[in-house]
Design a protein around this motif. Sequence first.
Motif, PDB file in Angstrom:
ATOM      1  N   LYS A   1      36.553  19.353  -6.869  1.00  0.00           N
ATOM      2  CA  LYS A   1      36.582  18.394  -7.976  1.00  0.00           C
ATOM      3  C   LYS A   1      37.288  17.111  -7.560  1.00  0.00           C
ATOM      4  N   GLU A   2      38.442  17.231  -6.889  1.00  0.00           N
ATOM      5  CA  GLU A   2      39.182  16.061  -6.407  1.00  0.00           C
ATOM      6  C   GLU A   2      38.332  15.241  -5.430  1.00  0.00           C
ATOM      7  N   GLU A   3      37.646  15.922  -4.522  1.00  0.00           N
ATOM      8  CA  GLU A   3      36.814  15.227  -3.536  1.00  0.00           C
ATOM      9  C   GLU A   3      35.669  14.479  -4.209  1.00  0.00           C
ATOM     10  N   ILE A   4      35.038  15.098  -5.198  1.00  0.00           N
ATOM     11  CA  ILE A   4      33.944  14.452  -5.923  1.00  0.00           C
ATOM     12  C   ILE A   4      34.448  13.229  -6.669  1.00  0.00           C
ATOM     13  N   GLU A   5      35.604  13.351  -7.331  1.00  0.00           N
ATOM     14  CA  GLU A   5      36.176  12.218  -8.064  1.00  0.00           C
ATOM     15  C   GLU A   5      36.560  11.087  -7.117  1.00  0.00           C
ATOM     16  N   LEU A   6      37.094  11.428  -5.956  1.00  0.00           N
ATOM     17  CA  LEU A   6      37.448  10.407  -4.972  1.00  0.00           C
ATOM     18  C   LEU A   6      36.203   9.681  -4.473  1.00  0.00           C
ATOM     19  N   GLU A   7      35.136  10.406  -4.222  1.00  0.00           N
ATOM     20  CA  GLU A   7      33.880   9.792  -3.783  1.00  0.00           C
ATOM     21  C   GLU A   7      33.329   8.850  -4.852  1.00  0.00           C
ATOM     22  N   LYS A   8      33.451   9.248  -6.126  1.00  0.00           N
ATOM     23  CA  LYS A   8      33.010   8.377  -7.216  1.00  0.00           C
ATOM     24  C   LYS A   8      33.816   7.082  -7.226  1.00  0.00           C
ATOM     25  N   LEU A   9      35.136   7.194  -7.039  1.00  0.00           N
ATOM     26  CA  LEU A   9      35.988   6.009  -7.010  1.00  0.00           C
ATOM     27  C   LEU A   9      35.625   5.092  -5.835  1.00  0.00           C
TER      28      LEU A   9
ATOM     29  N   ARG B   1      39.820  29.271  -7.772  1.00  0.00           N
ATOM     30  CA  ARG B   1      40.282  28.137  -8.586  1.00  0.00           C
ATOM     31  C   ARG B   1      40.750  26.983  -7.708  1.00  0.00           C
ATOM     32  N   LYS B   2      41.478  27.296  -6.645  1.00  0.00           N
ATOM     33  CA  LYS B   2      41.972  26.259  -5.732  1.00  0.00           C
ATOM     34  C   LYS B   2      40.801  25.545  -5.055  1.00  0.00           C
ATOM     35  N   ALA B   3      39.806  26.300  -4.645  1.00  0.00           N
ATOM     36  CA  ALA B   3      38.624  25.705  -3.998  1.00  0.00           C
ATOM     37  C   ALA B   3      37.890  24.788  -4.969  1.00  0.00           C
ATOM     38  N   ILE B   4      37.766  25.210  -6.215  1.00  0.00           N
ATOM     39  CA  ILE B   4      37.095  24.380  -7.219  1.00  0.00           C
ATOM     40  C   ILE B   4      37.892  23.115  -7.490  1.00  0.00           C
ATOM     41  N   ASP B   5      39.219  23.241  -7.591  1.00  0.00           N
ATOM     42  CA  ASP B   5      40.071  22.062  -7.810  1.00  0.00           C
ATOM     43  C   ASP B   5      39.923  21.067  -6.668  1.00  0.00           C
ATOM     44  N   LYS B   6      39.898  21.575  -5.444  1.00  0.00           N
ATOM     45  CA  LYS B   6      39.770  20.697  -4.275  1.00  0.00           C
ATOM     46  C   LYS B   6      38.413  19.998  -4.272  1.00  0.00           C
TER      47      LYS B   6
END
Length: 79
Positions: A39-47, A32-37
């Motif tokens: 997800k955060e990285e993907i969202e940051l790249e989108k931003l 779960r922690k790996a998936i959360d991390k």
Amino acid sequence: MEQIKISIKKEHHEFISHYSKYGFKDKSELVRKAIDKLKEEIELEKLKSSAQILNSIYSKEKSNKEWIDDSIKEWPDEN
């Protein structure tokens, strides 16, 4: 919590099997922690990508730059 069945490579399984060595209470918490991390990285790249696109659009027009600079003057200082 929902459960799913997934297939992983042997080296991934070996890594996950050492969950307690990395401070996790179980394998699921580590995943779960790996998936959360991720997800955060993907969202940051989108931003970042959106910001670059907007920057290229707004920097082309002098009038855009003027109103953006003007807007920034009114923006509160974070410090």
